[in-house]
Scaffold this motif. Structure first.
Motif, PDB file in Angstrom:
ATOM      1  N   THR A 139     -31.111  -7.412 -37.101  1.00 43.70           N
ATOM      2  CA  THR A 139     -31.390  -6.460 -36.032  1.00 43.70           C
ATOM      3  C   THR A 139     -32.179  -7.179 -34.947  1.00 43.70           C
ATOM      4  O   THR A 139     -33.135  -7.899 -35.230  1.00 43.70           O
ATOM      5  CB  THR A 139     -32.206  -5.256 -36.555  1.00 43.70           C
ATOM      6  OG1 THR A 139     -31.499  -4.644 -37.631  1.00 43.70           O
ATOM      7  CG2 THR A 139     -32.443  -4.233 -35.457  1.00 43.70           C
ATOM      8  N   ARG A 150     -31.846  -1.979 -28.909  1.00 44.36           N
ATOM      9  CA  ARG A 150     -31.624  -2.421 -30.281  1.00 44.36           C
ATOM     10  C   ARG A 150     -30.191  -2.930 -30.420  1.00 44.36           C
ATOM     11  O   ARG A 150     -29.257  -2.340 -29.887  1.00 44.36           O
ATOM     12  CB  ARG A 150     -31.832  -1.247 -31.235  1.00 44.36           C
ATOM     13  CG  ARG A 150     -31.551  -1.579 -32.678  1.00 44.36           C
ATOM     14  CD  ARG A 150     -31.666  -0.365 -33.562  1.00 44.36           C
ATOM     15  NE  ARG A 150     -31.224  -0.695 -34.913  1.00 44.36           N
ATOM     16  CZ  ARG A 150     -31.847  -0.303 -35.997  1.00 44.36           C
ATOM     17  NH1 ARG A 150     -32.910   0.457 -35.913  1.00 44.36           N
ATOM     18  NH2 ARG A 150     -31.379  -0.656 -37.179  1.00 44.36           N
ATOM     19  N   ASP A 152     -27.603  -4.165 -33.619  1.00 42.33           N
ATOM     20  CA  ASP A 152     -27.418  -4.265 -35.068  1.00 42.33           C
ATOM     21  C   ASP A 152     -26.482  -5.399 -35.461  1.00 42.33           C
ATOM     22  O   ASP A 152     -26.133  -5.532 -36.632  1.00 42.33           O
ATOM     23  CB  ASP A 152     -26.894  -2.934 -35.621  1.00 42.33           C
ATOM     24  CG  ASP A 152     -27.922  -1.822 -35.506  1.00 42.33           C
ATOM     25  OD1 ASP A 152     -29.114  -2.089 -35.775  1.00 42.33           O
ATOM     26  OD2 ASP A 152     -27.541  -0.698 -35.137  1.00 42.33           O
ATOM     27  N   ASP A 153     -26.074  -6.217 -34.470  1.00 40.00           N
ATOM     28  CA  ASP A 153     -25.144  -7.314 -34.745  1.00 40.00           C
ATOM     29  C   ASP A 153     -25.650  -8.652 -34.186  1.00 40.00           C
ATOM     30  O   ASP A 153     -24.925  -9.398 -33.564  1.00 40.00           O
ATOM     31  CB  ASP A 153     -23.743  -6.994 -34.219  1.00 40.00           C
ATOM     32  CG  ASP A 153     -23.724  -6.637 -32.743  1.00 40.00           C
ATOM     33  OD1 ASP A 153     -24.759  -6.819 -32.049  1.00 40.00           O
ATOM     34  OD2 ASP A 153     -22.672  -6.177 -32.273  1.00 40.00           O
TER      35      ASP A 153
END
Length: 176
Positions: A139, A150, A152-153
Motif C-alpha cells: 500500500t 492511497r 493498493d498496487d
C-alpha cells in the motif's frame, strides 16, 4: 579556503564517535534518504539532481535520473520488503510554482514511470519530504495539500482516501 556542504548524508562507522560525509559521488543537496530493511547495504537519496542509489552503505553512488523530465527531487520511499520498488517526487525547482510530479520504479531506480492514474498530474508545489510512503503490504500513500491518496498496487493507481480540514504535513508507514 572553506568547503561548504549543503544537505549531504553524514555517516558514522564507529557508533557515532566520528562522522563523515558520503560524498563526492553523491549530489551535495540531499532532501530525503530511504533505506531498506531488506538489505542494510542499500541506501537511496533524492537530491536536487534526482535520485542516487548506493549498494555499499554509501561508499559509492549511482545517479538514477532516467525517466524524470525535471530533476529537483524531494520525497522518496522504498518498499520495506522489495527494494526494487520505490516512489519519488521531482519538480522544476524549490520555488512555490514548482509543480511536483510523482514517479515510481520497479527496477531499483534504473528507470522511472510518471504516476498519473488517480493522482494529480502535478501539485501546486513540491511533493515534499515525508509526503509519500510505502507499507509492507504494498500500500502506498501520498499527500497533495489536504488530500491523502492511497494506492493498493504499489503506487500504480491511486484514489483520494481522506480530505483533512487543513494541509497534511507528513505521513509515515511504520515497519513492524
Amino acid at each position: 579556503m572553506r568547503t561548504y556542504m549543503f544537505g549531504s548524508i553524514m555517516r558514522s562507522v564507529d557508533g557515532g564517535s566520528s562522522w563523515e560525509p558520503v560524498t563526492p559521488d553523491l549530489h551535495p543537496d540531499v532532501h530525503q534518504v530511504s533505506t531498506s530493511p531488506f538489505s542494510d547495504e542499500l541506501v537511496f537519496a533524492n537530491t536536487a539532481d534526482a535520485v542516487y542509489t548506493s549498494e555499499d552503505h554509501g561508499n559509492s553512488w549511482t545517479h538514477r535520473p532516467e525517466g524524470f523530465p525535471v530533476r529537483y527531487g524531494r520525497a522518496m520511499s522504498v518498499h520495506p520488503e522489495d527494494p526494487s520498488c520505490l516512489l519519488a517526487s521531482v519538480s522544476a525547482g524549490p520555488g512555490g510554482n514548482a509543480e511536483g510530479k510523482l514517479f515510481r520504479t520497479d527496477n531499483g531506480g534504473a528507470s522511472w514511470e510518471y504516476v498519473t492514474d488517480g493522482y494529480p498530474d502535478t501539485t501546486r508545489g513540491n511533493i515534499d519530504t515525508f509526503h509519500i510512503s510505502l507499507s509492507k503490504d504494498g500500500t502506498a500513500w501520498a499527500i497533495d495539500d489536504e488530500t491523502l491518496y492511497r494506492s493498493d498496487d504499489r503506487g500504480i493507481s491511486w484514489n483520494a482516501s481522506l480530505t483533512a480540514p487543513e494541509e497534511i504535513r507528513m505521513i509515515d508507514c511504520r515497519v513492524t
